[in-house]
Design a protein around this motif. Structure first.
Motif: not given
Length: 397
Positions: A28-56
């Protein structure tokens, strides 16, 4: 849209943080060098019923055998087989646009939902190696040398105590058809079950082995006492370890002084671990006999497992009273409303929007929370906390 009705689209789901068991990883050595991980937020909805993209998803590779716990030690899960996945932080659900709330009686809603916050948490990762056979013994007993002689592993070997500070793995050929993973585990000293020496850094790796092989340094003048201390530490750590198939090996039989002491050592060490096998990792003395003994020990482990299969923890949904229940409690000069569903609703409500605020107020009334707040003394100006929202109570005139 003027004369076109509501057309706000939904927001996308936030990304999950996922642990993935990857074959070939051993630390688990990789986690001794980096300990914080954050996923991206989903995309915003928009007009014309455009749905935002889900984040990976954010996928973090860990070695097989990784145990995952929360900051207070609560068990979250474990990854034993390559390719297994475990979601450790879920992304928030995307908010719904105002087009979702249109109805025959309310054709132009201004109400919408905010996206739900994603999960945020600390976790603790612990690696317990998965090996069929574990070599145990005091420091510098010759475990690494024996591992190198039985397998193609190349552990670092020295002539000083605690040469092995982390487990080494190798694959031993038991016969023409069978192989097994064998681990050389760090040396064990008296008091290890209390954390002395490498302590629990060693003992945790014993838990998943199916067969234990005790390794005794035949050239050590205090070989018998040293081995008894190791056996006691194993028993103190987990008495059930001594119910597993075990074998005992005395090393360095190629040395004349050890060969002369061999009958005495065999008689003194015989007992719960069976009759010891004298071997030499340097010249290969009786290594074939040891391989056969290891194969029989694994057969014995298989037979025991068939008769007494280990219980598997069922991953079932456990009812959480906060899923539907509500609770109002004092919190300093404020009142705190608790309940999974009402907190989620508060987090998704835009309280700057009059229609959304009125809708949430009706939810409080419908669920009886409004009456409970009044009963506990809510009045003009009282602070009410629900989820991540802090509101000020105000009675309508």
């Amino acid at each position: 849209m003027p004369r076109g009705g509501p057309d706000g689209g939904d927001g996308g789901k936030g990304g999950d943080v996922v642990l993935v068991s990857e074959a070939g990883m051993t630390t688990l050595g990789e986690f001794s060098r980096r300990r914080h991980f954050r996923a991206a937020p989903g995309g915003r909805g928009a007009g014309r019923r455009a749905h935002g993209r889900s984040a990976p998803r954010v996928r973090l590779a860990v070695p097989p055998g990784t145990v995952v716990r929360g900051p207070d030690g609560e068990w979250i899960g474990e990854l034993l087989e390559p390719g297994q996945e475990l979601v450790v932080a879920r992304g928030g659900r995307g908010g719904r646009g105002n087009a979702r709330f249109a109805s025959a009686t309310h054709q132009a809603p201004r109400h919408f939902e905010k996206g739900e916050p994603g999960q945020e948490r600390w976790i603790e990762l612990e690696l317990k190696l998965i090996a069929a056979i574990g070599l145990v013994g005091p420091p510098n007993a010759g475990k690494s040398t024996l591992l190198a002689a039985l397998t193609a592993a190349t552990p670092r070997i020295g002539s000083y105590p605690f040469t092995t500070t982390s487990p080494n793995l190798g694959v031993v050929e038991l016969d023409d058809e069978r192989t097994a993973v064998i681990a050389d585990l760090p040396g064990l000293i008296e008091g290890a079950n209390e954390g002395h020496g490498l302590g629990h850094e060693f003992l945790r790796h014993v838990d998943r082995t199916r067969v234990l092989v005790g390794v005794v340094d035949g050239a050590d003048e205090r070989a018998v006492e040293g081995w008894r201390a190791v056996a006691d530490e194993l028993r103190l750590h987990d008495p059930s370890l001594l119910d597993r198939p075990r074998r005992l090996v005395v090393t360095k039989l190629d040395l004349p002084e050890v060969a002369a002491r061999w009958p005495e050592l065999r008689n003194s060490l015989g007992g719960d671990w069976g009759t010891p096998i004298g071997i030499s990792a340097h010249d290969g003395t009786r290594l074939d006999e040891l391989r056969l003994a290891l194969g029989r020990a694994l057969d014995e482990a298989d037979e025991r497992a068939a008769l007494e299969p280990e219980p598997h923890e069922l991953l079932v949904h456990r009812f959480d009273p906060l899923d539907k229940a509500r609770q109002v409690v004092p919190e300093g000069d404020a009142l705190r409303v608790r309940g999974r569903r009402i907190e989620s609703a508060a987090n998704r409500t835009d309280f700057t929007n009059d229609e959304s605020r009125d809708r949430f107020q009706r939810l409080l009334e419908r669920q009886g929370i409004d009456a409970e707040l009044r009963r506990l003394g809510a009045r003009e100006g009282t602070t009410v906390r629900i989820g991540q929202s802090e509101l000020e109570w105000g009675d309508e005139e």
